[in-house]
Design a protein around this motif. Structure first.
Motif, mmCIF file in Angstrom:
data_model
loop_
_atom_site.group_PDB
_atom_site.id
_atom_site.type_symbol
_atom_site.label_atom_id
_atom_site.label_comp_id
_atom_site.label_asym_id
_atom_site.label_seq_id
_atom_site.Cartn_x
_atom_site.Cartn_y
_atom_site.Cartn_z
ATOM 1 N N GLY A 232 -11.958 -0.391 10.784
ATOM 2 C CA GLY A 232 -10.716 -0.139 11.503
ATOM 3 C C GLY A 232 -10.762 1.144 12.318
ATOM 4 O O GLY A 232 -10.232 1.220 13.425
ATOM 5 N N PRO B 147 -8.210 -3.736 3.962
ATOM 6 C CA PRO B 147 -8.084 -4.423 5.252
ATOM 7 C C PRO B 147 -8.386 -3.469 6.415
ATOM 8 O O PRO B 147 -8.244 -2.250 6.283
ATOM 9 C CB PRO B 147 -6.614 -4.858 5.297
ATOM 10 C CG PRO B 147 -6.032 -4.559 3.972
ATOM 11 C CD PRO B 147 -6.954 -3.649 3.238
ATOM 12 N N ARG B 148 -8.764 -4.015 7.552
ATOM 13 C CA ARG B 148 -9.062 -3.182 8.720
ATOM 14 C C ARG B 148 -7.869 -2.353 9.154
ATOM 15 O O ARG B 148 -8.028 -1.307 9.776
ATOM 16 C CB ARG B 148 -9.533 -4.041 9.885
ATOM 17 C CG ARG B 148 -10.931 -4.519 9.717
ATOM 18 C CD ARG B 148 -11.391 -5.238 10.948
ATOM 19 N NE ARG B 148 -12.798 -5.564 10.788
ATOM 20 C CZ ARG B 148 -13.584 -5.923 11.753
ATOM 21 N NH1 ARG B 148 -13.110 -6.024 12.965
ATOM 22 N NH2 ARG B 148 -14.835 -6.195 11.519
ATOM 23 N N SER B 149 -6.678 -2.802 8.854
ATOM 24 C CA SER B 149 -5.480 -2.066 9.253
ATOM 25 C C SER B 149 -5.212 -0.848 8.373
ATOM 26 O O SER B 149 -4.416 0.017 8.720
ATOM 27 C CB SER B 149 -4.260 -2.993 9.204
ATOM 28 O OG SER B 149 -4.100 -3.510 7.887
ATOM 29 N N ASP B 150 -5.898 -0.744 7.243
ATOM 30 C CA ASP B 150 -5.722 0.380 6.325
ATOM 31 C C ASP B 150 -6.344 1.646 6.934
ATOM 32 O O ASP B 150 -7.443 1.590 7.497
ATOM 33 C CB ASP B 150 -6.397 0.054 4.992
ATOM 34 C CG ASP B 150 -6.074 1.069 3.912
ATOM 35 O OD1 ASP B 150 -6.523 2.232 4.033
ATOM 36 O OD2 ASP B 150 -5.382 0.695 2.959
ATOM 37 N N PRO B 151 -5.709 2.797 6.831
ATOM 38 C CA PRO B 151 -6.267 4.041 7.373
ATOM 39 C C PRO B 151 -7.612 4.433 6.763
ATOM 40 O O PRO B 151 -8.359 5.216 7.350
ATOM 41 C CB PRO B 151 -5.216 5.107 7.054
ATOM 42 C CG PRO B 151 -3.995 4.384 6.653
ATOM 43 C CD PRO B 151 -4.389 2.992 6.261
ATOM 44 N N GLU C 111 -12.372 0.565 15.604
ATOM 45 C CA GLU C 111 -11.638 -0.277 16.533
ATOM 46 C C GLU C 111 -10.644 0.505 17.381
ATOM 47 O O GLU C 111 -10.233 0.054 18.426
ATOM 48 C CB GLU C 111 -10.866 -1.364 15.770
ATOM 49 C CG GLU C 111 -11.750 -2.430 15.204
ATOM 50 C CD GLU C 111 -10.997 -3.479 14.430
ATOM 51 O OE1 GLU C 111 -9.835 -3.248 14.055
ATOM 52 O OE2 GLU C 111 -11.575 -4.541 14.193
ATOM 53 N N VAL C 112 -10.250 1.662 16.909
ATOM 54 C CA VAL C 112 -9.229 2.447 17.619
ATOM 55 C C VAL C 112 -9.727 3.009 18.897
ATOM 56 O O VAL C 112 -10.626 3.068 19.451
ATOM 57 C CB VAL C 112 -8.723 3.598 16.721
ATOM 58 C CG1 VAL C 112 -7.786 4.507 17.459
ATOM 59 C CG2 VAL C 112 -8.090 3.018 15.503
ATOM 60 N N SER D 77 -10.096 2.320 6.256
ATOM 61 C CA SER D 77 -11.096 1.347 6.661
ATOM 62 C C SER D 77 -12.056 1.933 7.705
ATOM 63 O O SER D 77 -11.627 2.422 8.752
ATOM 64 C CB SER D 77 -10.419 0.117 7.256
ATOM 65 O OG SER D 77 -11.369 -0.725 7.885
#
Length: 80
Positions: free
Chosen positions: A76, A67-71, A79-80, A73
């Motif tokens: 993801g 998932p995008r929330s996984d470190p 997106e930060v 990714s």
């Protein structure tokens, strides 16, 4: 800065002139920080020579299915 300038000023401008769209595959790792730091300034410095970022098609190259929330990714990380 050289990679960001190459992407923004050369590749994006050529693609925009040819088709009005610029496609870019993004990998993770150290590339995330490099592009986050240098690409906005390179796009701004291009004086309108590149397609507007809204016309960019970004594809995240990631061998991990997380998932995008996984470190781990790649998407993801951008997106930060």
């Amino acid at each position: 800065p050289a990679l960001a300038a190459l992407v923004a000023a050369e590749a994006a401008a050529a693609a925009a002139a040819a088709s009005g769209r610029f496609s870019l595959g993004l990998s993770g790792g150290s590339l995330v920080g490099l592009l986050a730091r240098d690409l906005p300034a390179a796009v701004a410095a291009s004086s309108g020579a590149v397609a507007a970022p809204a016309r960019w098609l970004l594809a995240f190259c990631d061998e991990r299915l997380v998932p995008r929330s996984d470190p781990e990714s790649t998407a993801g990380a951008y997106e930060v």
